[in-house]
Write an enzyme that holds these catalytic residues in place. Structure first.
Site, short mmCIF file in Angstrom:
data_model
loop_
_atom_site.label_atom_id
_atom_site.label_comp_id
_atom_site.label_asym_id
_atom_site.label_seq_id
_atom_site.Cartn_x
_atom_site.Cartn_y
_atom_site.Cartn_z
CG ASP A 13 -1.78 -1.17 1.41
OD1 ASP A 13 -1.33 -2.25 0.86
OD2 ASP A 13 -2.98 -0.87 1.87
CD GLU A 44 -6.54 0.22 0.80
OE1 GLU A 44 -7.66 0.13 0.81
OE2 GLU A 44 -5.84 -0.01 1.97
CG ASN A 45 -3.98 3.53 1.85
OD1 ASN A 45 -3.63 2.27 1.93
ND2 ASN A 45 -5.17 3.73 2.53
CG ASN A 72 -10.17 -0.83 3.15
OD1 ASN A 72 -9.09 -1.34 2.82
ND2 ASN A 72 -10.22 -0.06 4.29
CG HIS A 73 -9.22 3.22 2.12
ND1 HIS A 73 -10.23 3.82 2.90
CD2 HIS A 73 -8.14 2.64 2.76
CE1 HIS A 73 -9.66 3.49 4.21
NE2 HIS A 73 -8.52 3.02 4.07
CG HIS A 154 -6.77 -4.52 0.54
ND1 HIS A 154 -5.76 -4.05 0.46
CD2 HIS A 154 -7.77 -3.95 1.52
CE1 HIS A 154 -5.79 -2.83 1.26
NE2 HIS A 154 -6.79 -2.68 1.63
CG HIS A 179 -6.33 -3.77 5.15
ND1 HIS A 179 -6.97 -2.36 4.89
CD2 HIS A 179 -6.96 -4.18 6.27
CE1 HIS A 179 -7.84 -2.08 5.74
NE2 HIS A 179 -7.97 -3.07 6.77
FE LIG Z 1 -4.05 0.49 3.01
FE LIG Z 2 -6.97 -1.37 3.24
#
Ligand SMILES: [Fe+2]
Ligand SMILES: [Fe+2]
Length: 264
Positions: A13, A44-45, A72-73, A154, A179
């Site tokens: 990530d 994702e971040n 999830n993001h 993830h 994650h």
């Molecule tokens: Fe993340």
């Molecule tokens: Fe995540």
């Protein structure tokens, strides 16, 4: 003589601009050291710590990234929704609902080798509309007979990730967990030939709390009140793994953990 075998650099990530810059600065060194056939990153971040924008994704592709996985993001930034549908090289968890933007698998080709990339979300403590353990079969079916497959699982719970590793052992080249942003010390090739690690870790500031400025994270825990989180810039590191593929399709020969500070 056997041809040079493919290898996959997977990077955990990327957190904020600092994570993106750390990757782009480390990449030339990693290319020199490992000469990876493929570079896959979890993004994702990457947009200010939450989500991804088309611009950030384009910067990563321009910097030599072959595919981007999410988590999830995924839907934090609205402007990315059409991009998720139109850009084949970016994948969100395959076990999200079909009505949600994006797709869960992609195939990229380098040096005559076809790599299938699958993104999954765990179902414990994370919101994913369908179960990872059944949807993975559809995802693998979509990929057909590619040469290599990497699955980014993830997930929050280590148990789900370990179980997915065993579930796919002997069927894919690698199952890598993401994650939690904290790397685990269990990288290995499982008995059936699948490379596995429970969490690759993050590419971002080790001086924060999984990416957030530590004073803000601590204040939020101390006061139990909402606190505005910003990405820490302190002590950025790249965290990833290098997977060497075996001569047998969809199997790994080795997995090596890579933990390196951003070059000064
Ligand atoms: Fe993340
Ligand atoms: Fe995540």
């Amino acid at each position: 003589m056997a041809e040079a075998q493919a290898s996959i650099l997977f990077v955990g990530d990327l957190v904020g601009g600092i994570g993106r810059r750390t990757l782009l600065e480390c990449l030339p060194l990693l290319r020199e050291r490992y000469d990876p056939t493929f570079v896959v990153v979890n993004g994702e971040n990457v947009a200010g710590g939450l989500g991804i924008t088309p611009k950030a994704a384009e910067q990563l592709f321009a910097g030599g990234v072959d595919a981007i996985t999410l988590g999830n993001h995924t839907y934090h930034r609205r402007e990315v929704y059409p991009y998720l549908d139109s850009e084949p090289r970016i994948v969100r968890p395959a076990n999200f609902l079909g009505i949600q933007p994006g797709h869960g698998t992609c195939v990229i080709e380098r040096a005559g080798v076809r790599l299938g990339v699958v993104n999954l979300s765990g179902n414990l403590y994370l919101r994913a509309g369908r179960p990872a353990f059944t949807e993975i079969e559809a995802a693998l079916g979509q990929l057909g007979g590619v040469d290599q497959i990497i699955v980014d699982m993830h997930a929050e719970a280590t148990s789900e990730k370990v179980a997915m590793g065993w579930h796919l052992d002997g069927r894919v080249t690698a199952v890598v967990g993401t994650h939690t942003h904290v790397p685990t010390a269990d990288a290995r090739v499982l008995g059936g030939g699948t490379a596995y690690i429970t969490d690759v870790g993050m590419t971002g500031p080790r001086g924060g709390v999984i990416g957030v400025k530590r004073e803000q994270a601590i204040e939020s825990l101390l006061t139990q009140m909402p606190v505005r989180f910003e990405t820490s810039e302190e002590d950025p590191w790249l965290m990833g793994v290098l997977i060497r593929c075996s001569a047998t399709p969809r199997r790994a020969e080795s997995i090596e953990q890579i933990l390196m500070p951003r070059p000064l």
